[in-house]
Design an enzyme around this catalytic site. Sequence first.
Site, PDB file in Angstrom:
ATOM      1  CB  ALA A   8      -0.930  -0.005   1.207  1.00 30.46           C
ATOM      2  CE1 TYR A   9       5.337   5.584   2.828  1.00 31.01           C
ATOM      3  CE2 TYR A   9       7.094   4.145   2.057  1.00 31.01           C
ATOM      4  CZ  TYR A   9       6.673   5.376   2.527  1.00 31.01           C
ATOM      5  OH  TYR A   9       7.581   6.392   2.691  1.00 31.01           O
ATOM      6  CB  ALA A  10       5.450   0.482  -2.705  1.00 33.29           C
TER       7      ALA A  10
END
Length: 240
Positions: free
Chosen positions: A148-150
Amino acid sequence: MRVAIVTGGSRGIGRATAARLGRDGFAVVVGYAGSADAAAEVVREVEAAGGEAVAAQADVAEEQQVSALFDTAQERFGGVDVVVHAAGRMHLAPVAELSLDELDALHRTNIRGTFVVAQQAARRVRDGGAVITFSTSVVGLSLPTYGAYAASKGAVEALTMILARELRGRDITVNAVAPGPTATDLFLEGKSPELVERMAKQPPLERLGEPADIAEVVAFLAGPARWVNGQVVRANGGIV
């Protein structure tokens, strides 16, 4: 006098960047979300080194608050030359296990927040200025639990490249900095000492980055790097 806004300026990479730009002669607006005391410390640090700074609170995902942040720069220092958008959020979990509420919160800060700040920067940065966003080297490394962060930072990279082209003719550079493992609270939170040590050994330089290492890259992009535009600078010690 050149003027810089630094979001996320009260901690980590943002704090190191605000202090560095202050030493480089910028008047600095230290944007922060919640920690007024920490932001005030950064202001004092800049002033102790002979610079000018002011702290201003803003939720980067809220248009009116970000507009007010730019108003502060205009009213106190006469305009905006450089915008460094260092505010961000990270939550790690496998794709199969990630709460969608966490996904929404992460994307609200990292995607919507970057878009809101970029929108104001496109409207209000003076010609000859610079806009610097933050991605992550994990976009290329594809590490488990960072999905999700990437993904949110991949969106940041796409927006950054397009904004660089939309500002054609104004002599404004737009670049993203993509740090590798860096010794900030955001990175260290929830990681065991063994995991941190293992990640520190990944780059050929065999250490974690320090916030000052990343601030050095930002200072280059904010100042002398007038021929670097529409790029993602992967400041990660050589991790591939």
